[in-house]
Design an enzyme around this catalytic site. Structure first.
Site, mmCIF file in Angstrom:
data_model
loop_
_atom_site.group_PDB
_atom_site.id
_atom_site.type_symbol
_atom_site.label_atom_id
_atom_site.label_comp_id
_atom_site.label_asym_id
_atom_site.label_seq_id
_atom_site.Cartn_x
_atom_site.Cartn_y
_atom_site.Cartn_z
ATOM 1 N N LYS A 153 38.666 10.522 -64.994
ATOM 2 C CA LYS A 153 39.650 9.487 -64.706
ATOM 3 C C LYS A 153 39.892 8.709 -65.986
ATOM 4 C CE LYS A 153 40.560 6.185 -61.025
ATOM 5 N NZ LYS A 153 41.883 6.717 -60.733
ATOM 6 N N VAL A 200 41.990 13.445 -63.313
ATOM 7 C CA VAL A 200 41.964 14.844 -63.704
ATOM 8 C C VAL A 200 41.252 15.628 -62.604
ATOM 9 C CG1 VAL A 200 41.234 16.483 -65.455
ATOM 10 C CG2 VAL A 200 41.854 14.174 -66.125
ATOM 11 N N LYS A 206 45.809 17.298 -64.973
ATOM 12 C CA LYS A 206 45.857 15.861 -65.237
ATOM 13 C C LYS A 206 47.080 15.275 -64.552
ATOM 14 C CE LYS A 206 46.683 13.229 -69.423
ATOM 15 N NZ LYS A 206 46.627 13.248 -70.868
ATOM 16 N N ASP A 254 44.918 8.439 -80.951
ATOM 17 C CA ASP A 254 43.908 8.035 -79.982
ATOM 18 C C ASP A 254 42.631 8.840 -80.219
ATOM 19 O OD1 ASP A 254 42.928 6.432 -78.045
ATOM 20 O OD2 ASP A 254 43.950 7.410 -76.365
#
Ligand code: NAG
Ligand code: NAG
Ligand code: NAG
Ligand code: NAG
Ligand code: NAG
Ligand code: NAG
Ligand code: NAG
Ligand code: NAG
Length: 900
Positions: free
Chosen positions: A556, A562, A576, A690
């Site tokens: 999550k 997911v 996802k 990210d």
């Protein structure tokens, strides 16, 4: 040995003194009698050998050591040691300083042993010509005394752990030295100035930490070989390089040289090997002029933009590697094998070509069918097209053929049946058509066959089911060719048509409708260009089937949940699903789909497909059964008995243990390669944005792949690396707290170096085992992981921050390298940070040290069972409770792990 020895051997001082002492005439006489019978080693040198035997385990001898095969003595009386030839004789321990009493010695060969300690002062060995102590375990600095030995010709100290600088005294060695090899040590400081070494033939200083400029070789007219690779040399390549007509080989990959054109290799008529990968060369690869001896030309990861179109005169070529440049245009003509090609008695022929990761266009030249000795051909990631010429099937020495990620069309040629040595064939992501031929069943060497994402109509069932071969064929619509029917259809469809025709048409029409409908559902809001060929569009119904109606959540995140799923062909996937309240919009979704369909790398989680249906935004990824690096590092380890749950566990796998240092290095190395690919091989570069340990996902075998490219951005097309590093894109700040580049955060300046910063945080996580966003650090006011480690470094207490779960089982050199590169990644100013290539290189080196230290200690470890020290366990628990105050910490968890 001569038997008529008298006192004329008085030139040996020891003897002459004795003989001139009148009171000892008798003794002298007596000795001479004995020596007449059998010459003996001088008493002092005999003692030295005795000492050497005790300290470094020289082989045993009986009687006169001079009679042993590994020693060579003078024929004087007494004898003196002239040579110690002890390569690979299991010598261990530190070389005692007493060795410098073997005054007459000219050759010391201790290569390939396990000697440790430092090199003693041997200034008194003035007759020494060869000092070979390569491939041992020497530490400390290179003793300066070596470079004062005026008769020395060869120094071989490669593959040790010597540190410090290369002594300046080297510069004073003018006359004799011909060979210096200090490769693979831990040397730092400037590369040596060798201008005075006019007789130098070979210099190998590769794989150290040397800095400063590329050495000037203007005066080294005898130089045959120069190896500088894998250092941090800066600046331009000096023009003097081409003034050394005898230069045979140059290895210079992986330094930090200035960008510029390749030096004029046409002047180097004797050049046989040029290895200059990752050297920031740009412009054209010049044609080779009169060079007729070039055998290896290896220049991957540069910025070359063109290549000579005709290499047919370079008949000596065996390896041509121009991978990962920016070369456009057609593939060149290559020298075909001819019986005349022979250099130095060797018959040469092209064995390996690598043109991958460029922008080559056009077709594979038919003439390549004449490269009869080719073993490896890699053309992946170009824009090549047309059918694969059947002539390629004539390359019957071929072991690896990679044509993936191009636009090849047509059928797989039948001539492939002659590729009897083929082991790996990669045809992924092309537009090949027709049925997959069953000739692959008969290629006995073939072990890997990748056919995914083409337009093959079917695959023979026998092949798809074949045991002992690794085969993938995603995207083949009707899975199996019915062999019988296929041969019928070749014979003529009329015979079958009568009965089945109507049914056939009906089924076809139905399938057409279904496909149409599927498209309509899942291509919502996607234009035709948005539909990447390699990403499959799934309908929501298919998604529900594969996840058994979203039965098993495995993770999550901010974006949503997911789920575990299984494709009809059995392949496991992670599905996802965007949450209704997710901030990620259609734009990010499309970004991720498009990007992931464009980028393919073994260290990026592959996207298998997607579904866009009204509000639903769903991505289907390859399933990463071991979850995220973050969970392995920061979740409490559980005892290994729970490992049976693995597989069902999914992203938060139950098999977490804290990972040993080598595994951690391996993981970050692979992750780094994924990022390096995004930064370096995507044009324009892709910034992940990210980068964090929870986006480093692991396969069953703990192979790391970067995931979650949802907010990644393409940098604007840069002119050079430099503009990319300094300009950067202005954009709304996104990312994860704790990993965010301060430069990006404060100045909204996003560059590839922002990812580098975040990667530095991941490195600190594997070093310390601490979370990036921990609220509190032991004994410290620090608020970030970076500050905490910085404090420790300033107070010289690095050990206090290293993850106690590693239990000191790591190579210290390797650890230091990683700490250093991590701190460089975290520099406030992006320009000063290394690029991912530098990081990959450092991690490789660290891993190498780790492997070496393991092979060296593995024998010991195998025998000794490490006792579970109570003290260690105590520390562990204290540390661990600070680390992750989760309730389910199992007190003795670390002890259940077997020590490697
Ligand atoms: C060499 O001699 C030492 C004692 O002098 C003995 O311990 C050792 O086992 C011998 N080694 C061999 C290989 O004979
Ligand atoms: C060195 O030691 C290894 C194992 O200890 C042994 O197998 C090998 O034969 C030895 N080599 C020599 C030259 O004594
Ligand atoms: C060095 O070699 C020379 C000639 O080979 C010899 O005369 C001399 O004695 C040697 N020096 C020593 C210290 O043994
Ligand atoms: C070298 O030889 C001289 C004279 O024999 C001696 O005094 C000195 O200690 C020796 N030096 C070393 C480092 O062995
Ligand atoms: C080289 O060896 C000779 C003896 O062979 C010796 O006399 C001379 O001193 C040595 N040269 C140096 C610079 O040590
Ligand atoms: C070199 O290594 C030794 C230990 O092997 C260490 O004591 C010394 O400080 C190191 N020197 C440098 C300059 O790193
Ligand atoms: C090189 O030799 C010169 C002259 O003999 C001397 O002054 C200098 O100190 C030497 N340099 C080194 C680094 O040994
Ligand atoms: C090699 O040297 C390192 C560092 O000094 C040491 O930790 C290691 O045990 C040595 N290995 C062997 C086989 O002597």
């Amino acid at each position: 040995m001569s038997s008529s020895i008298e006192c004329r051997y008085s030139k040996v001082r020891w003897n002459s003194k004795l003989c001139h002492l009148s009171r000892m005439v008798f003794i002298c006489f007596f000795l001479a009698q004995i020596l007449n019978a059998d010459a003996a080693l001088s008493a002092d040198e005999g003692n030295v050998l005795q000492i050497l035997q005790e300290t470094i385990l020289l082989p045993n001898w009986t009687g006169n050591p001079c009679d042993e095969a590994w020693i060579n003595c003078s024929s004087t009386n007494p004898q003196h040691v002239l040579q110690l030839n002890l390569a690979g004789k299991n010598l261990t321990g530190a070389i005692p300083p007493d060795i410098s009493r073997l005054r007459g010695i000219s050759i010391i060969d201790f290569n390939n042993n396990q000697l440790n300690g430092s090199i003693p002062d041997i200034r008194n060995l003035t007759n020494l010509t060869k000092l070979w102590i390569g491939t041992n375990n020497l530490t400390g600095e290179i003793h300066e005394s070596i470079f004062h030995l005026g008769n020395l010709t060869e120094i071989d100290l490669r593959n040790n752990q010597l540190n410090g600088t290369i002594p300046k005294a080297l510069e004073n060695m003018t006359r004799t030295i011909t060979y210096i090899n200090v490769k693979s040590n831990l040397l730092v400081g400037s590369a040596p100035n060798i201008s005075a070494l006019v007789n130098l033939q070979q210099l190998d200083i590769s794989s150290n930490g040397l800095t400063g400029p590329f050495p000037d070789i203007t005066f080294n007219k005898q130089l045959i070989g120069l190896s500088l690779a894998n250092n941090f040399l800066r600046g331009p390549v000096p023009p003097s390089v081409i003034q050394n007509p005898k230069l045979n080989w140059i290895f210079m990959s992986n330094n930090s040289l200035d960008p510029g054109p390749l030096f004029d290799i046409t002047q180097l008529t004797g050049l046989r090997t040029l290895s200059a990968g990752r050297s920031r060369f740009q412009g054209a690869i010049p044609s080779l002029g009169n060079n007729t001896v070039l055998t290896e030309f290896t220049v991957p990861v540069n910025n070359f933009s063109s290549i000579p179109l005709d290499w047919r005169n370079v008949t000596s070529l065996t390896i041509l590697n121009v991978a990962s440049n920016i070369i456009t245009g057609n593939l060149p003509m290559l020298p075909e094998y001819s019986t005349q090609t022979s250099i130095f008695g060797l018959r040469l022929a092209l064995q390996k070509i690598d043109f991958s990761n460029n922008s080559f266009t056009g077709v594979i030249p038919k003439s390549w069918g004449g490269l009869s000795f080719l073993e490896e051909m890699n053309l992946a990631y170009n824009r090549l097209e047309g059918p694969i010429p059947p002539e390629i099937g004539r390359l019957n020495q071929l072991k690896t053929l990679n044509l993936s990620n191009n636009q090849f069309s047509g059928r797989i040629p039948d001539d492939f049946r002659y590729l009897s040595k083929l082991q790996i064939l990669d045809l992924r992501n092309n537009q090949l058509t027709g049925p997959v031929p069953d000739l692959f069943n008969n290629l006995s060497s073939l072990h890997s066959l990748y056919l995914d994402n083409n337009s093959f109509s079917c695959i023979p069932k026998t092949l798809a089911m074949k045991q002992g071969i690794n085969i993938t064929f995603q995207g083949i619509r009707s899975a199996y060719c019915d062999n019988g029917q296929e041969s019928l259809s070749r014979g003529g469809i009329i015979g079958v048509a009568v009965g089945g025709f109507c049914a056939f048409i009906a089924i076809l029409a139905l399938m057409f409708l279904i496909v149409r409908r599927k498209r309509k559902i899942c291509s919502h809001q996607l234009s035709k260009e948005d539909m990447p060929k390699s990403a499959k569009a799934f309908s929501i119904k298919e998604i529900k089937t594969m996840t058994e109606n979203f039965k098993q959540p495995v993770g999550k995140g901010g974006f949503g949940s997911v789920y575990y799923g299984k494709l009809p062909n059995g392949k496991e996937v992670a599905v996802k699903v965007k949450a209704a309240d997710s901030k990620q919009g259609v734009k990010e979704f499309l970004n991720e789909v498009q990007l992931l369909s464009r980028v393919h790398h073994k260290n990026l989680v592959p996207l298998i497909g997607y579904c866009l249906d009204g509000q639903e935004q769903i991505l289907v990824y390859e399933y990463m059964s071991q979850g995220a690096l973050h969970d392995h590092l920061h979740h409490p380890p559980e005892s290994s008995s729970t490992s049976t749950r693995q597989g069902a566990g999914g992203f938060v796998s139950s098999r977490h243990c804290s990972l040993d240092w080598k595994t951690r290095l391996d993981i970050v190395l692979n992750a780094a390669r994924g990022l390096e690919y995004l930064h370096k091989d995507c044009k324009p570069p892709v910034i992940h944005r990210d980068v964090k340990s929870s986006n480093v996902l692991l396969t069953e075998k703990l192979q790391a792949k970067f995931g979650d490219l949802g907010i990644s951005k393409q940098a604007y097309e840069p002119d050079t690396d430099e503009t990319m590093n300094t300009t950067g894109i202005s954009t709304a700040v996104q990312g994860t707290w704790g990993y965010m580049d301060p430069e990006y955060f404060t100045r909204h300046k996003l560059t590839v170096k922002s990812d580098v910063f975040s990667f530095g945080v991941i490195l600190l996580e594997i070093i310390t085992g601490k979370r990036a966003q921990t609220q509190k650090f032991p004994d410290s006011e620090a608020v970030t992981l970076k500050q905490w480690v910085e404090e420790a470094l300033e107070e010289n207490k690095l050990k206090s921050v290293i993850d106690p779960r590693l239990r000191d089982e790591y190579s210290e050199e390797g650890m230091l390298m990683v700490v250093n590169v991590a701190m460089k990644c975290l520099l406030p100013n992006g320009v000063g940070r290394p690029d991912m290539g530098d990081i990959v290189y450092t991690l490789l080196q660290a891993l190498q040290r780790e492997k070496e230290s393991r092979t060296r200690t593995s024998e010991i470890l195998d025998e000794i069972t490490i006792p579970a020290s109570a003290q260690l366990t105590g520390q562990h628990n204290v540390e661990h409770s600070v680390l992750s105050p989760v309730s389910s910490v199992q007190p003795n968890s670390s002890l259940t792990m077997s020590p490697r």
